[in-house]
Design a protein around this motif. Sequence first.
Motif, PDB file in Angstrom:
ATOM      1  N   ASN A   1       1.597   8.281  -3.156  1.00 33.73           N
ATOM      2  CA  ASN A   1       1.592   8.699  -4.684  1.00 33.73           C
ATOM      3  C   ASN A   1       0.307   9.830  -3.911  1.00 33.73           C
ATOM      4  OD1 ASN A   1       3.554   7.903  -5.050  1.00 33.73           O
ATOM      5  ND2 ASN A   1       2.978   5.937  -6.753  1.00 33.73           N
ATOM      6  N   ALA A   2      -0.456   9.550  -3.067  1.00 39.86           N
ATOM      7  CA  ALA A   2      -1.923  10.306  -3.067  1.00 39.86           C
ATOM      8  C   ALA A   2      -1.604  11.601  -2.021  1.00 39.86           C
ATOM      9  CB  ALA A   2      -3.151   9.124  -2.419  1.00 39.86           C
TER      10      ALA A   2
ATOM     11  N   LYS B   1       2.967   2.469  -1.918  1.00 41.33           N
ATOM     12  CA  LYS B   1       2.632   3.283  -3.520  1.00 41.33           C
ATOM     13  C   LYS B   1       1.281   4.218  -2.993  1.00 41.33           C
ATOM     14  CE  LYS B   1       2.880   2.903  -8.560  1.00 41.33           C
ATOM     15  NZ  LYS B   1       2.858   1.590  -9.454  1.00 41.33           N
ATOM     16  N   GLU B   2       0.577   3.707  -3.036  1.00 40.49           N
ATOM     17  CA  GLU B   2      -1.084   4.212  -3.418  1.00 40.49           C
ATOM     18  C   GLU B   2      -0.775   5.403  -2.249  1.00 40.49           C
ATOM     19  OE1 GLU B   2      -5.162   3.115  -2.492  1.00 40.49           O
ATOM     20  OE2 GLU B   2      -4.142   2.147  -2.498  1.00 40.49           O
ATOM     21  N   ARG B   3      -0.461   5.171  -0.914  1.00 42.16           N
ATOM     22  CA  ARG B   3      -0.413   6.244   0.196  1.00 42.16           C
ATOM     23  C   ARG B   3       0.164   6.995  -0.359  1.00 42.16           C
ATOM     24  NH1 ARG B   3      -2.050   2.937   5.457  1.00 42.16           N
ATOM     25  NH2 ARG B   3      -3.950   2.301   4.585  1.00 42.16           N
TER      26      ARG B   3
ATOM     27  N   ALA C   1      -5.081   6.970   3.026  1.00 46.01           N
ATOM     28  CA  ALA C   1      -4.441   7.791   2.102  1.00 46.01           C
ATOM     29  C   ALA C   1      -4.613   9.580   1.833  1.00 46.01           C
ATOM     30  CB  ALA C   1      -5.024   6.862   0.980  1.00 46.01           C
TER      31      ALA C   1
ATOM     32  N   GLN D   1       0.878  -1.238  -0.051  1.00 48.95           N
ATOM     33  CA  GLN D   1      -0.163  -0.010  -0.368  1.00 48.95           C
ATOM     34  C   GLN D   1       1.102   1.549   0.143  1.00 48.95           C
ATOM     35  OE1 GLN D   1      -2.811  -0.767   3.495  1.00 48.95           O
ATOM     36  NE2 GLN D   1      -3.761  -2.345   2.785  1.00 48.95           N
TER      37      GLN D   1
END
Length: 121
Positions: free
Chosen positions: A10-11, A6-8, A121, A4
């Motif tokens: 980059n958000a 990457k998602e967190r 995120a 997670q």
Amino acid sequence: MIEQLKERVNADAGLVRRGRFLSTNFLLEVGSTQWLINIVEGQVSSVTRGPFVMPSWSFALRAPQQEWARFWQADPQPGSHDLMALIKRRVLKAEGNLQIFMANLRYFKESLAKLRVGVAA
């Protein structure tokens, strides 16, 4: 859970902006599990789980699984709340080109804190 990251990261536009001059690969070792994390201009471009034969990284952060679990609690106890506190307690080992790590310390602290329980995120 590490997937997670990457998602967190980059958000979070502010965090990405903070790391806009940072491009590197680093190794995150959680117990016996290794993760290669690639950052390009502040964005996490990939998170790859090992094992690796000959991984290439600029620096590595290594700690036992239980120490990372304490760090990633929603409200970690003193001594487990910060990467430098883990280093001071000698449970987190940082090795390799530490200039990259130290020059971007706040970015790495905030990025890895994104994996805490209950952090959106």
